[in-house]
Design a protein around this motif. Sequence first.
Motif, PDB file in Angstrom:
ATOM      1  N   THR A 265       5.153  -2.915 -12.882  1.00 49.17           N
ATOM      2  CA  THR A 265       4.780  -2.417 -11.706  1.00 49.17           C
ATOM      3  C   THR A 265       3.877  -1.035 -12.329  1.00 49.17           C
ATOM      4  O   THR A 265       4.728  -0.784 -13.790  1.00 49.17           O
ATOM      5  N   SER A 266       2.247  -0.967 -11.864  1.00 51.58           N
ATOM      6  CA  SER A 266       1.508   0.136 -11.861  1.00 51.58           C
ATOM      7  C   SER A 266       1.951   1.354 -11.130  1.00 51.58           C
ATOM      8  O   SER A 266       2.168   1.465 -10.139  1.00 51.58           O
ATOM      9  N   GLY A 267       2.186   2.334 -11.899  1.00 57.04           N
ATOM     10  CA  GLY A 267       1.455   3.566 -11.405  1.00 57.04           C
ATOM     11  C   GLY A 267       0.547   5.136 -11.483  1.00 57.04           C
ATOM     12  O   GLY A 267      -0.492   3.896 -12.555  1.00 57.04           O
ATOM     13  N   THR A 268       0.200   5.787 -10.966  1.00 57.50           N
ATOM     14  CA  THR A 268      -0.416   6.496 -11.352  1.00 57.50           C
ATOM     15  C   THR A 268      -1.331   7.389 -12.983  1.00 57.50           C
ATOM     16  O   THR A 268      -2.214   7.582 -13.018  1.00 57.50           O
ATOM     17  N   THR A 269       0.217   7.429 -13.515  1.00 55.81           N
ATOM     18  CA  THR A 269       0.532   8.214 -14.725  1.00 55.81           C
ATOM     19  C   THR A 269       1.381   7.179 -15.427  1.00 55.81           C
ATOM     20  O   THR A 269       2.677   6.564 -14.815  1.00 55.81           O
ATOM     21  N   PRO A 601      -9.410   3.628  -1.601  1.00 59.11           N
ATOM     22  CA  PRO A 601      -8.318   2.537  -3.008  1.00 59.11           C
ATOM     23  C   PRO A 601      -7.370   2.091  -2.765  1.00 59.11           C
ATOM     24  O   PRO A 601      -5.965   2.480  -2.041  1.00 59.11           O
ATOM     25  N   ARG A 602      -7.051   1.074  -2.633  1.00 63.35           N
ATOM     26  CA  ARG A 602      -6.109  -0.052  -2.669  1.00 63.35           C
ATOM     27  C   ARG A 602      -5.606  -1.127  -3.251  1.00 63.35           C
ATOM     28  O   ARG A 602      -6.906  -1.980  -4.154  1.00 63.35           O
ATOM     29  N   THR A 603      -4.434  -1.733  -3.598  1.00 63.31           N
ATOM     30  CA  THR A 603      -4.434  -2.646  -4.073  1.00 63.31           C
ATOM     31  C   THR A 603      -4.549  -4.510  -3.812  1.00 63.31           C
ATOM     32  O   THR A 603      -4.756  -4.137  -2.448  1.00 63.31           O
ATOM     33  N   ARG A 604      -4.291  -4.841  -4.345  1.00 62.98           N
ATOM     34  CA  ARG A 604      -5.022  -6.182  -4.146  1.00 62.98           C
ATOM     35  C   ARG A 604      -4.021  -6.745  -2.900  1.00 62.98           C
ATOM     36  O   ARG A 604      -4.224  -7.328  -2.063  1.00 62.98           O
ATOM     37  N   ILE A 608      -2.536   1.104   0.361  1.00 61.37           N
ATOM     38  CA  ILE A 608      -3.619   2.144   0.159  1.00 61.37           C
ATOM     39  C   ILE A 608      -3.809   3.773  -0.802  1.00 61.37           C
ATOM     40  O   ILE A 608      -1.836   3.837  -0.827  1.00 61.37           O
ATOM     41  N   MET A 609      -3.052   3.428  -2.021  1.00 64.55           N
ATOM     42  CA  MET A 609      -3.589   4.340  -2.787  1.00 64.55           C
ATOM     43  C   MET A 609      -3.373   5.512  -3.029  1.00 64.55           C
ATOM     44  O   MET A 609      -4.216   6.525  -3.151  1.00 64.55           O
ATOM     45  N   THR A 625      -5.509   2.770 -12.960  1.00 66.61           N
ATOM     46  CA  THR A 625      -5.773   2.358 -12.333  1.00 66.61           C
ATOM     47  C   THR A 625      -5.441   0.767 -12.060  1.00 66.61           C
ATOM     48  O   THR A 625      -7.156   0.118 -10.960  1.00 66.61           O
ATOM     49  N   SER A 626      -6.015   0.381 -12.549  1.00 66.90           N
ATOM     50  CA  SER A 626      -6.289  -1.921 -13.040  1.00 66.90           C
ATOM     51  C   SER A 626      -4.945  -1.976 -12.271  1.00 66.90           C
ATOM     52  O   SER A 626      -6.302  -3.526 -12.446  1.00 66.90           O
ATOM     53  N   ALA A 627      -4.775  -1.555 -11.123  1.00 66.69           N
ATOM     54  CA  ALA A 627      -4.218  -2.909 -10.189  1.00 66.69           C
ATOM     55  C   ALA A 627      -4.911  -2.338  -8.408  1.00 66.69           C
ATOM     56  O   ALA A 627      -4.916  -3.302  -7.387  1.00 66.69           O
TER      57      ALA A 627
END
Length: 642
Positions: A265-269, A601-604, A608-609, A625-627
């Motif tokens: 899981t990816s976060g913003t940082t 901005p949204r993930t697949r 919404i991020m 931001t890879s997600a």
Amino acid sequence: MRKMGFIWHPPKELVEESNVKAFMDAEGFSDYKQMVEKSTDDIEWWWSKAVEWLNVEWFKPYEKVYDMSKGIEWTDWFVNGRVNAAYNALDRHRKKRNKLAFIWQGEDGEVRRYTYLELYREVNRLANALKAFGVGKGDVVALYLPMFPETVVTLFAAMKIGAIAMPIFSGYSSAAIQTRLADSDAKVVVTADASYRRGRAVPLKPELDKALEGTKVEKVVVVNRADTEVEMKEDRDVYWDEVKESSRCETVEMDPNDAALLLYTSGTTGKPKGVVLSHAGVILQSSKEIFFNMDLKPEDVFLWITDIGWMMGPWQIIGCQHLGGTHVLFEGAPDYPNTDRIWAMIEEFEITQLGGSATVYRLLKRYGDEAVKQHDLSSLKATGNTGEPIDHDTWMWLLKVVGEERCPIINLSGGTEIFGCFLLPSPAMPLKPTTLGYPGLGMDVDVFDDAGNSVRQQIGYLVCKKPAPSMTRGFWKDPERYIKTYWSRWKGVWYHGDWAYVDEDGFWFLFGRADDVIKVAGKRMGPAEIETIVNSIPAVQESACIGVPHELKGEVVWVFVTLKPGYEPSEELEKEIVDKIVKEFGKPFKPDRVVFVPDLPRTRSGKIMRRLIKAVVAKQELGDTSALENPDSLEKIKEVLG
């Protein structure tokens, strides 16, 4: 929080024929809420019953349901038992021979159907190939693939031999892929030359090649999907069709707590978190929710609009197949090549359960009701939503237009870290708009205030007070971060980070992530509450609300808005948005700024991020931001803000 009334009541026939009603009758429960309370009060009783009702097959029976002697954070489940997720989701169903495991539709219209027997043989061939490549118990096999038939094969082949399957989102760049391959020490990667999305072949193998430097990957298996020319490194790369191993392969007996899946899981940082999920956990949580809450029957056909890189992909595949059901996968976007693609699939494949995210539903809703109504959706029995809170208008559209007021909306919420849900309704209960119903079966959730007190009719933090089999076994090679993330705020309590509310009737609602909460002059508001009001305005397609630092008020509200086709930004529309928010929530929450943007901005998966929007506003580093499916949306927001 406004008081809400019941808007949907389940037809008597639906209740009487539901899986959950059969359980209630057999176990002596008069209503669903009573059953939920028993399951969360006595988790030993519940999980032993779940194993029985979900027909989990063991190589060796367990001696004890759970053991917390190492602490609640490291609870062991089904002590001394032996099991395997691949055996339960595939091997034992092969004797059904002609029973469909799944249907796959390519973006070009190609359809492939796999029976359980065909899938079993394909899985065994790849499992034997993986062993020949040197893969053994505990090794990581990465899947850099979209939703292909080969994705399902790889998932089960890895688990079958005791390896750990690691899906990687097929939209990732080489940097994001490299991070995950290097951190996991993946030994083999299965990928494709390319995949089709919105009419073009998106390269996969070339992107993977750029990511392999500095990793321990020894073998790459390549599916030839688009007949594109790719570089094949001698002694490392092999085409999928060249794998000609035996179709017989013994399944490895695993401890129930052994890792089956590794989901990042990816976060913003910060570095992405490697979530480790066990064999027992992935079997029980997914099949429990699909059986008791989505009400899957043997003859049903299940589709969740998802990706293998999002938890809901493996959740659908493992859960449906553990139950011996049929599910649907598709390549590409849900609105391409035709905007009615999903509705046409429901009609063609007679899909009975449809799931997706609020963002995907809003996308499909913009094409109009006629796109839905031109198709026969009478096969549908239930719809589902997850990924983020759903707004009132979209919930009502799902109920009335898509489900024709026959189908319950199973609005669910949980996370990758528990491979399922903390909250979700049942088809046997009445519903209020946007509700998540009650706690999931066996999930002892609560709402805490800042001091750690349990509260009702007051917004607070979603927590879980007892363990569950599907809770992550820790973060990959980072146990301290796991403890800090989930168990450090209140001792012995899982802090999930969502903003929750329980109303006077015991119905649960969510308002987004706690770290997205807007705090104006000491008053707190979940962004989803404001967004629901904004999204009800006819011109608005979608919105995202954030809190922006303010010297006097602490934070002020900024609203980012995308508009439906045919509408243009205007002072009148901005005033309508502001006035509607003030009327609903009062002057303290009057937006300081309304920003009209081309996209959010949204993930697949459709989430919404908001944190990335906040970072753009604050001119901070965006981090990982890879997600994102649409990273260019951030540049467009920067341009609008100037």
